[in-house]
Enzyme design. Structure first.
Site, PDB file in Angstrom:
ATOM      1  N   TRP A 276       0.860  -1.184   0.000  1.00  0.00           N
ATOM      2  CA  TRP A 276       0.000   0.000   0.000  1.00  0.00           C
ATOM      3  C   TRP A 276       0.898   1.236   0.000  1.00  0.00           C
ATOM      4  CZ3 TRP A 276      -0.198   3.991   3.679  1.00  0.00           C
ATOM      5  CH2 TRP A 276      -1.090   5.018   3.328  1.00  0.00           C
TER       6      TRP A 276
ATOM      7  N   GLU B 255      -3.061  -2.928  -2.547  1.00  0.00           N
ATOM      8  CA  GLU B 255      -4.203  -2.316  -1.856  1.00  0.00           C
ATOM      9  C   GLU B 255      -4.525  -0.924  -2.399  1.00  0.00           C
ATOM     10  OE1 GLU B 255      -3.514  -1.719   2.318  1.00  0.00           O
ATOM     11  OE2 GLU B 255      -5.582  -1.086   2.717  1.00  0.00           O
TER      12      GLU B 255
ATOM     13  N   LYS C 274      -6.954   2.703  -2.611  1.00  0.00           N
ATOM     14  CA  LYS C 274      -7.570   3.649  -1.686  1.00  0.00           C
ATOM     15  C   LYS C 274      -8.266   4.729  -2.502  1.00  0.00           C
ATOM     16  CE  LYS C 274      -6.375   6.047   2.596  1.00  0.00           C
ATOM     17  NZ  LYS C 274      -5.422   6.083   3.686  1.00  0.00           N
TER      18      LYS C 274
ATOM     19  N   ASP D 238      -9.765  -2.960   1.269  1.00  0.00           N
ATOM     20  CA  ASP D 238      -9.879  -2.419   2.622  1.00  0.00           C
ATOM     21  C   ASP D 238     -11.280  -1.823   2.766  1.00  0.00           C
ATOM     22  OD1 ASP D 238      -9.851  -0.352   4.744  1.00  0.00           O
ATOM     23  OD2 ASP D 238      -7.706  -0.743   4.883  1.00  0.00           O
TER      24      ASP D 238
ATOM     25  N   HIS E 279     -11.775   1.969   2.338  1.00  0.00           N
ATOM     26  CA  HIS E 279     -11.153   2.660   1.208  1.00  0.00           C
ATOM     27  C   HIS E 279     -12.063   2.920   0.018  1.00  0.00           C
ATOM     28  CE1 HIS E 279      -6.711   1.783   2.432  1.00  0.00           C
ATOM     29  NE2 HIS E 279      -7.433   2.319   3.398  1.00  0.00           N
TER      30      HIS E 279
ATOM     31  N   HIS F   2      -8.763  -6.177   4.184  1.00  0.00           N
ATOM     32  CA  HIS F   2      -8.426  -5.388   5.361  1.00  0.00           C
ATOM     33  C   HIS F   2      -9.756  -5.047   6.000  1.00  0.00           C
ATOM     34  CE1 HIS F   2      -4.050  -3.815   4.821  1.00  0.00           C
ATOM     35  NE2 HIS F   2      -4.125  -5.104   5.003  1.00  0.00           N
TER      36      HIS F   2
ATOM     37  N   ASP G 182     -12.310   7.020   6.219  1.00  0.00           N
ATOM     38  CA  ASP G 182     -11.424   5.876   6.458  1.00  0.00           C
ATOM     39  C   ASP G 182     -10.781   6.019   7.842  1.00  0.00           C
ATOM     40  OD1 ASP G 182      -9.711   3.694   5.990  1.00  0.00           O
ATOM     41  OD2 ASP G 182      -8.179   4.983   5.118  1.00  0.00           O
TER      42      ASP G 182
ATOM     43  N   ASP H  93     -10.564   3.917  10.424  1.00  0.00           N
ATOM     44  CA  ASP H  93      -9.916   2.758  11.042  1.00  0.00           C
ATOM     45  C   ASP H  93     -10.357   2.506  12.481  1.00  0.00           C
ATOM     46  OD1 ASP H  93      -7.947   1.647   8.977  1.00  0.00           O
ATOM     47  OD2 ASP H  93      -7.512   3.787   8.903  1.00  0.00           O
TER      48      ASP H  93
ATOM     49  N   ASP I 232      -7.465  -4.289   9.876  1.00  0.00           N
ATOM     50  CA  ASP I 232      -6.734  -3.032   9.735  1.00  0.00           C
ATOM     51  C   ASP I 232      -7.485  -1.914  10.441  1.00  0.00           C
ATOM     52  OD1 ASP I 232      -5.041  -1.034   9.059  1.00  0.00           O
ATOM     53  OD2 ASP I 232      -5.547  -0.970   6.928  1.00  0.00           O
TER      54      ASP I 232
HETATM   55  C1  RNT Z   1      -3.849   2.806   4.753  1.00  0.00           C
HETATM   56  C2  RNT Z   1      -4.021   1.354   4.470  1.00  0.00           C
HETATM   57  C3  RNT Z   1      -2.928   0.462   4.993  1.00  0.00           C
HETATM   58  C4  RNT Z   1      -2.488   0.817   6.395  1.00  0.00           C
HETATM   59  C5  RNT Z   1      -1.580  -0.197   7.035  1.00  0.00           C
HETATM   60  C6  RNT Z   1      -0.837   0.369   8.189  1.00  0.00           C
HETATM   61  O1  RNT Z   1      -4.932   3.554   4.399  1.00  0.00           O
HETATM   62  O2  RNT Z   1      -5.249   0.910   4.928  1.00  0.00           O
HETATM   63  O3  RNT Z   1      -3.319  -0.856   4.892  1.00  0.00           O
HETATM   64  O4  RNT Z   1      -3.563   0.989   7.229  1.00  0.00           O
HETATM   65  O5  RNT Z   1      -0.782  -0.797   6.107  1.00  0.00           O
HETATM   66 ZN    ZN Z   2      -5.598  -1.212   4.792  1.00  0.00          ZN
END
Ligand code: RNT
Ligand code: ZN
Length: 421
Positions: free
Chosen positions: A189, A228, A230, A261, A264, A288, A296, A298, A328
């Site tokens: 990523w 990955e 985004k 993810d 994302h 993720h 996003d 998290d 994640d």
């Molecule tokens: C960032 C991505 C990525 C990170 C990690 C730390 O937007 O989601 O995967 O969160 O790799």
């Molecule tokens: Zn991620």
């Protein structure tokens, strides 16, 4: 657990088993299958994505952690100790997902010079825990990523630095997979993008494609490559080079794994809906599992509709061998061991809920065009005694039942975490 609560719980499970059997669902088969699905637990919840490369390092490149809950791990040993605590509270056999910034070395090592030896401590620890290990190059929180560009940088030197970092990461992951005897998933990523309207959307993507081609050129038989995408990040609101279309196309072309993810995409766009479509064209997926709140963000994953939809897709389609489930999220406002425990236990509960669905009956109704029965059965399934089966899973795997794990986290906080500050 006292003798009488144990008897009570066993009775609840037998009753649940009968109820499920009446609707054509075998709880014993569900319990057995759930035990075969590993969750890749992200190390970075344990220290707010800090890593051990540089004690003064600041999180950057569009990643943000909020909160200052005391007791975060400051060393690899502390992080491993915390992970061991979390693993003891999570039923089943799982994996660790490590970032390159979690290396161990007495002297500073540049990211383009990392080697398997810097991760031997982690490999040995995973072996001792009998768990698999996954890996990630860390293309963020670094002076050469400060302008937000890594693999897409127009500066050839900077670009090469990150290419070499990713190449070195694949060599390390390959060694991890070899030593542990289970392939490591290596996820790339990068944060690259622009805060404001680009003049050229194409060139950064061309540079990214060429960089990835170079990174992935060497064969790594014990490693599974994933990429990955985004939609946007902090500081890359207008444009992200590694978009979904970019990586979907790339993963199809190279037949590598695509990472989805949950945070994302546009807020109403769900990765649960993408799994079946993407798997027709890419060999494997990495998930993720995250929870975005408005963006996003998290957040720790909760047992919400999207988690249930994601986990249901995996088991209802029997694709757990092609879908690698990773977590994640990073929340520094609550106890970090609890954050892991809540997130992994929820993901397992989601999978179990999917396994307890009367999928055959639902499909039969659907094929017959009987959408009334489909909806009725889907809704009835929601209030079946899933909790009794989950408790049984925990009991069989010597893991705390119900919220009793929280007491163990509190004790750990008192005896270990509170001594750290
Ligand atoms: C960032 C991505 C990525 C990170 C990690 C730390 O937007 O989601 O995967 O969160 O790799
Ligand atoms: Zn991620």
């Amino acid at each position: 657990m006292t003798e009488s609560t144990l008897t009570q719980a066993t009775t609840m499970y037998s009753q649940a088993k009968e109820l499920y059997a009446a609707s054509g669902v075998n709880t014993e088969a569900a319990l057995e299958r759930l035990a075969t699905i590993p969750i890749s637990i992200h190390c970075w919840q344990g220290d707010d994505v800090g890593g051990f490369e540089n004690p003064d390092g600041k999180l950057g490149s569009g990643l943000a952690v909020t909160g200052n809950y005391p007791g975060k791990a400051r060393t690899p040993d502390e992080l491993r100790q915390d992970l061991e605590k979390a693993l003891s509270l999570i039923p089943g056999s799982h994996r660790l997902n490590l970032h390159a910034i979690y290396l161990e070395s007495d002297t500073p090592v540049e990211r383009n010079e990392i080697e398997p030896k810097h991760f031997q401590g982690w490999i040995d620890w995973c072996k001792s825990q009998h768990i698999g290990l996954d890996f990630n190059p860390s293309c963020f929180s670094h002076p050469l990523a400060d302008n937000g560009l890594t693999l897409t940088s127009p500066d050839k030197g900077i670009r090469q630095f990150w290419i070499d970092h990713c190449k070195a990461s694949r060599v390390i992951a390959d060694e991890m997979g070899k030593q542990i005897g289970s392939k490591a998933v290596t996820n790339i990523w990068i944060p690259d993008g622009y805060k404001d309207t680009p003049a050229d959307r194409m060139a950064p993507r061309q540079r990214l494609k060429a960089a990835l081609d170079e990174i992935l050129a060497a064969p790594t038989p014990n490693n599974i490559d994933a990429v990955e995408s985004k939609l946007f990040g902090i500081g890359s609101e207008a444009y992200v080079a590694g978009s979904h279309e970019f990586y979907l196309g790339y993963a199809i072309e190279k037949q590598i794994a695509l990472c989805l993810d949950a945070g994302h995409f546009h807020p109403t766009e769900m990765i649960s809906e993408k799994i079946s479509a993407c798997l027709l064209y890419v060999p494997e997926l990495l998930l993720h599992v995250s929870r975005g709140v408005r963006w996003d963000s998290d957040h720790v994953v909760t047992l919400n509709d999207e988690l249930l939809a994601i986990t249901r897709e995996i088991v209802a389609n029997n694709i757990e061998d092609r879908v690698h489930v990773g977590l994640d999220f990073f929340d520094a406002s609550i106890n970090r061991v609890a954050a892991w425990t809540i997130g992994v236990r929820n993901t397992l509960r989601g999978l179990l809920t999917g396994l307890l669905e009367p999928t055959a009956q639902l499909r039969e109704a659907e094929l017959a065009g009987d959408y009334t029965s489909r909806l009725a059965l889907q809704e009835e399934a929601k209030t079946m005694p899933i909790g009794a089966v989950w408790d049984e899973f925990c009991r069989r795997h010597d893991s705390p039942v119900g919220s009793s794990w929280l007491g163990e986290v509190r004790n750990y906080e008192q005896s270990v975490l509170s001594q750290r500050d």
